[in-house]
Write an enzyme that holds these catalytic residues in place. Structure first.
Site, PDB file in Angstrom:
ATOM      1  N   ARG A   1       0.362  -1.227  -0.179  1.00 47.25           N
ATOM      2  CA  ARG A   1       0.204   0.083  -0.035  1.00 47.25           C
ATOM      3  C   ARG A   1       0.336   1.738  -0.067  1.00 47.25           C
ATOM      4  NH1 ARG A   1      -3.617   0.122   5.381  1.00 47.25           N
ATOM      5  NH2 ARG A   1      -5.002   2.575   4.218  1.00 47.25           N
TER       6      ARG A   1
ATOM      7  N   PRO B   1       1.009   8.940  -1.644  1.00 46.51           N
ATOM      8  CA  PRO B   1       1.590   9.335  -3.439  1.00 46.51           C
ATOM      9  C   PRO B   1       1.903  10.490  -3.720  1.00 46.51           C
ATOM     10  CG  PRO B   1      -1.545   8.758  -3.094  1.00 46.51           C
ATOM     11  CD  PRO B   1      -0.687   9.074  -1.970  1.00 46.51           C
TER      12      PRO B   1
ATOM     13  N   LYS C   1       4.946  -1.471   2.421  1.00 52.53           N
ATOM     14  CA  LYS C   1       6.234  -1.797   2.930  1.00 52.53           C
ATOM     15  C   LYS C   1       7.520  -1.036   2.245  1.00 52.53           C
ATOM     16  CE  LYS C   1       5.650  -5.546   0.373  1.00 52.53           C
ATOM     17  NZ  LYS C   1       5.329  -7.070  -0.754  1.00 52.53           N
TER      18      LYS C   1
ATOM     19  N   GLY D   1      11.950   3.379  -0.579  1.00 54.97           N
ATOM     20  CA  GLY D   1      13.459   4.158  -0.919  1.00 54.97           C
ATOM     21  C   GLY D   1      14.218   3.925  -1.451  1.00 54.97           C
ATOM     22  N   GLU D   2      14.749   2.385  -1.189  1.00 56.98           N
ATOM     23  CA  GLU D   2      15.604   1.589  -2.007  1.00 56.98           C
ATOM     24  C   GLU D   2      15.312   1.053  -3.070  1.00 56.98           C
ATOM     25  OE1 GLU D   2      18.824   1.085   1.903  1.00 56.98           O
ATOM     26  OE2 GLU D   2      16.537  -0.197   1.471  1.00 56.98           O
TER      27      GLU D   2
END
Lengths: 735, 182
Positions: free
Chosen positions: A623, A627, A696, A699-700
């Site tokens: 989710r 946004p 979850k 950023g990576e």
């Protein structure tokens, strides 16, 4: 619902008006300034150090070197204090830029001037300057992350499978030193009050810093407070305690005043982490039907001479595609280099450059579409754990990405697409990042004015967590996000997960969610037990909350506000704690985030400069909490990796190993004009197996696979395969 | 309240610099900063950036590199964009300086600030003051700037979080707004 809405950042106004306060903006009465003096040689010894001129310079309060430093206490473990040697430990020099003295003075100018007056008589020894020169030393690392991040692994019999495969490739990929280059240089403001120390620090993880600082100074951890409210970009460079922090603390103790130490940009490049150079050898075997048979992945990365730090570039190798057999091996080789640090995206970033490129090379060898090769080797089960992946919408990512990108217009072979002077190429790669967890705590307070406050230590490094955590608390309590305050970045607050490893959403977010639910439930219990409440006598589970009001879910008109409930009961507030247990995810599944990248490059035939004109990224991260911030972070991650693919190279002198130009003038990071159209979308399906919120990390994974996607597009454009990053024009200057 | 709940240092008086101890002859300097005339004694080595930050407590302007490479220290000097780390304060007797703190009118944000909020033109925010001051200077120089020109004209301001697409959108929106206001 606040979650899922594109709310503007809660700290946005402060950031556009200059009111947002970062570490170096924080001042204390009587504050003085420190400057660091760095070694000019890469290996050797300080034969003599003359501080007389510096000490005599106007305004100077102290000059500290290895000869007069205070005693260090606990021996550092090479994890959160990155090095195994404390600063100014002795006269030995192990890398260029190593700090040899700290100077404290009344003004910034005086400190910087006096640092330049410290004179060192060096005994210089030959340095191991490059990874190639270090290769004879390649060895399996002694590494404390075993077995979570294995450095040696075998599944099946890769040699036999390779020998039997229809097509075999044997490839070498290289990546250079890359720098995090956050806009904010590392900084400390250290302040003693009796035997207690407060450190304002540019840190992603205040609670992990505290025991390191306390241990070095011989203090109980509860005598050290670490504060890090807003961080000006980090990308991993602020996941460790560096030398400057400890030196600011001892300097402040020595001069008896608060000391501010802001490292120079040059020092950020040298002594505050980087991704080390890596050589990766991959052997891949596949059959004509497009089934991958075996892969071996052997990596060697540079490591400081004093300790082993592997860069786990093999981390994606065994788990991203269906393979009958896998062999991986990680080695390190000692160089006279400063300490590396985790850098977005550790392991998977350089690893997927190699794996994603090798898959592309195999697709051409088999004359298959690169997406089709990936589809045929799609993996539903984590091969080492034997458990199905949860929330793996990778095939949908391929579909959505191909559609948005216009992949069907791709010519089947290289050098077939031309637009005027430009060669045009399409490339793609998949992305995957294991979902990491850490224990996390948070508190949520509902107050008698109807507002709420979230308290958790997670510093805001730009990822938007002040906003997303506010949204989570808003939904958990049923209070509008505009009425929810958040306090963060301080060891006096509940211990969050560190703001690194894409763990804020899953781990800290879950703690906030649980705390908010418990605060709401405590209020509901108070209401149903209160004869004066309209909710009196209801079962507590029939009480809902929205817009600052508790109500009967069967008769929504029946209810009262938190404000009325608390005031009537003489309660100032209700506070509850939330704890995220890292073992909490459903053990029947394996967890990761996934994505697909599609890149269009244009390469001028004469200049051979690569421009990324379009990039499409599609991600499956469960989710999406916000946004607006998520899209921004995803675009940023793609561009971050674009820099590594096309321009970033902290070049070294081949004799001394020193960084030739540690400056933003020469270490090129992407600028606005380097960036084409970046299209980001999400295949959004909550992953409730992973976390109660279904969200979850983000950023990576967004920066994984980009290097390969770009390199693959370059090959498609002009038929030149570049296996050593960055892809600069000189590597493309042949017909 | 400031983000993160910290407001240390607010309202502290500027400490006197002991001019004779600085090692360099101090100079008396007058500047007009965000409309206020200020008179102070400065170390001749002090950059305009350090003077704004350390002496005048205007810490909105950021030091990203101190080498003129990143743009985080951009301010308007007599109406023009300059890198305040690359110029000494003493060179600007009588000049007018506008920093990010001087853009909003009370609670009303400058249109560029508003657009940066609406378009999420930042992540960590460290480069944002410089981006905004650059954009304000750019729109003053070229009120009719086109979307295609913005990336090149804003390439002196690095953003390592790489909010570039949103920065472009914000500037385009602000340019549109200010043209409408004509």
């Amino acid at each position: 619902m606040a979650i899922g809405r594109p709310l503007s950042r809660v700290e946005a106004r402060d950031k556009v008006t200059g009111a947002a306060r970062y570490t170096a903006d924080t001042r204390l009465p009587g504050m003085v300034y420190a400057a660091l003096m760095s070694s000019a040689v890469s290996a050797g010894r300080v034969r003599a150090i003359d501080t007389a001129r510096a000490e005599a310079a106007p305004g100077v309060l102290a000059v500290i070197t290895h000869l007069n430093r205070p005693q260090w206490h606990s021996t550092p473990a090479a994890l959160r204090y990155v090095e195994t040697r404390f600063p100014l430990a002795d006269e030995h020099i192990h890398h260029h830029g190593q700090y040899l003295a700290v100077v404290v003075a009344g003004t910034r100018e005086q400190a910087a001037h006096a640092a330049g007056l410290v004179a060192v008589d060096y005994e210089t020894r030959p340095a191991v300057p490059t990874l190639d020169a270090a290769l004879p030393d390649a060895h399996q690392p002694v590494w404390r992350f075993e077995p979570e991040f294995p450095t040696l692994l075998a599944l099946g019999d890769p040699e036999a499978r390779l020998a039997a495969a229809d097509v075999r490739l044997d490839l070498e990929y290289r990546t250079p030193y890359n720098s995090h280059a956050p806009m904010e240089p590392n900084a400390t403001l250290a302040h003693w009050d009796g035997g207690s120390l407060t450190v304002h620090e540019t840190s992603q993880q205040v609670h992990l810093d505290r025991p390191v600082i306390a241990g070095a100074l011989g203090l109980p951890p509860d005598r050290v407070r670490v504060v890090s409210t807003l961080v000006g970009g980090a990308f991993g460079n602020k996941t460790a305690v560096w030398a400057h922090t400890l030196l600011a603390a001892v300097a402040a103790r020595q001069v008896g005043r608060p000391v501010q130490l802001v490292v120079t940009r040059k020092q950020v490049f040298t002594c505050h982490g980087h991704q080390p150079p890596i050589i990766q050898r991959l052997r891949v075997g596949a059959n004509r039907d497009g089934t991958l048979q075996a892969i071996t992945h052997h990596t060697v990365n540079g490591t400081p001479v004093l300790f082993d730090r592997p860069e786990a570039a093999i981390s994606p190798t065994g788990t991203v595609y269906a393979l009958r057999s896998v062999g991986v091996r990680v080695e390190v080789a000692g160089m006279h280099m400063p300490a590396p640090a985790t850098m977005r995206t550790p392991g998977d970033g350089p690893g997927m450059f190699a794996v994603g490129s090798a898959l592309d090379e195999m697709a051409y060898a088999l004359e298959l579409d690169p997406i089709e090769l990936r589809r045929r080797n799609h993996l539903a089960v984590h091969p080492l754990l034997g458990r199905p992946w949860s929330g793996k919408q990778l095939l949908e990512c391929y579909d959505v990405g191909a559609e948005r990108f216009g992949w069907e217009r791709r010519a089947p072979r290289p050098r077939m697409m031309r637009d005027g002077a430009d060669w045009v190429g399409f490339g793609m790669s998949s992305a995957q990042r294991l979902e990491h967890h850490a224990a996390a705590r948070a508190a949520v307070e509902i107050r008698d004015d109807g507002s709420a406050e979230v308290r958790t230590a997670a510093p805001e490094i730009g990822t938007g967590n002040l906003t997303t955590l506010t949204q989570i608390a808003a939904d958990g309590t049923g209070i509008a996000p505009s009425q929810v305050d958040i306090r963060s970045g301080d060891t006096t607050l509940p211990e969050s997960a560190p703001t690194s490893g894409s763990r804020t959403t899953g781990s800290t977010g879950t703690a906030v969610h649980l705390a908010a639910l418990r605060a709401r439930q405590a209020a509901a219990r108070l209401a149903v037990a209160d004869p004066r409440s309209p909710l009196h006598g209801l079962p507590a589970e029939r009480v809902g909350a929205a817009r600052g009001r508790l109500y009967d879910v069967d008769v929504p008109r029946r209810g009262e506000t938190y404000r009325d409930l608390l005031r009537r009961n003489g309660r100032r507030s209700i506070v509850e704690q939330g704890f995220h247990d890292p073992a909490g995810a459903d053990p029947r599944f394996a967890y990761a985030t996934f994505g697909a990248h599609f890149t269009e490059v244009r390469i001028d035939d004469t200049l051979r400069r690569v421009r990324v004109t379009r990039h499409v990224g599609v991600f499956a991260v469960g989710r999406v909490l916000n946004p607006k911030t998520a899209r921004n972070q995803a675009q940023g991650g793609i561009i971050y990796a674009l820099g590594g693919a096309l321009m970033e190279d902290l070049a070294t002198d081949p004799v001394t190993g020193r960084f030739i130009a540690p400056a933003l003038t020469d270490y090129h990071v992407p600028v606005n004009a380097d960036v084409g159209d970046i299209d980001v979308s999400f295949v959004e399906e909550p992953d409730y197996n992973a976390h109660p919120l279904g969200a979850k990390g983000l950023g990576e994974v967004v920066a994984v696979g980009v290097h390969a996607s770009i390199a693959n597009a370059v090959y498609h454009a002009i038929g030149i395969r570049v296996r050593d990053l960055p892809i600069t024009p000189d590597k493309l200057l042949r017909p | 309240m400031l983000a993160g709940g910290l407001s240390l240092g607010a309202g502290l008086a500027a400490p006197p610099v002991r001019a004779e101890a600085s090692g360099a002859k101090p100079e008396i300097l007058t500047l007009v900063v965000n409309g206020d005339r200020v008179r102070l004694e400065v170390d001749v080595r002090a950059s305009l950036l350090d003077t704004l930050r350390d002496r005048l407590r205007l810490t909105g302007t950021k030091k990203g590199c101190d080498q003129g490479a990143c743009g985080a220290c951009t301010v308007l000097l007599d109406g023009r964009r300059v890198l305040s780390c690359l110029t000494l304060a003493v060179m600007h007797e009588g000049s007018e300086v506008t920093t990010v703190e001087g853009l909003a009118e009370g609670d009303r944000l400058h249109p560029v600030q508003r657009a940066f909020v609406d378009h999420d033109g930042f992540q960590c925010g460290f480069c944002t003051s410089g981006q905004i001051m650059s954009a304000v200077g750019l729109l003053a120089e070229r009120p009719r700037v086109t979307a295609a020109e913005i990336p090149e004209l804003m390439s002196g301001n690095l953003c390592r979080c790489a909010a570039y697409s949103n920065i472009r959108d914000a500037i385009e929106a602000a340019a549109h707004l200010s043209r409408e206001g004509e």
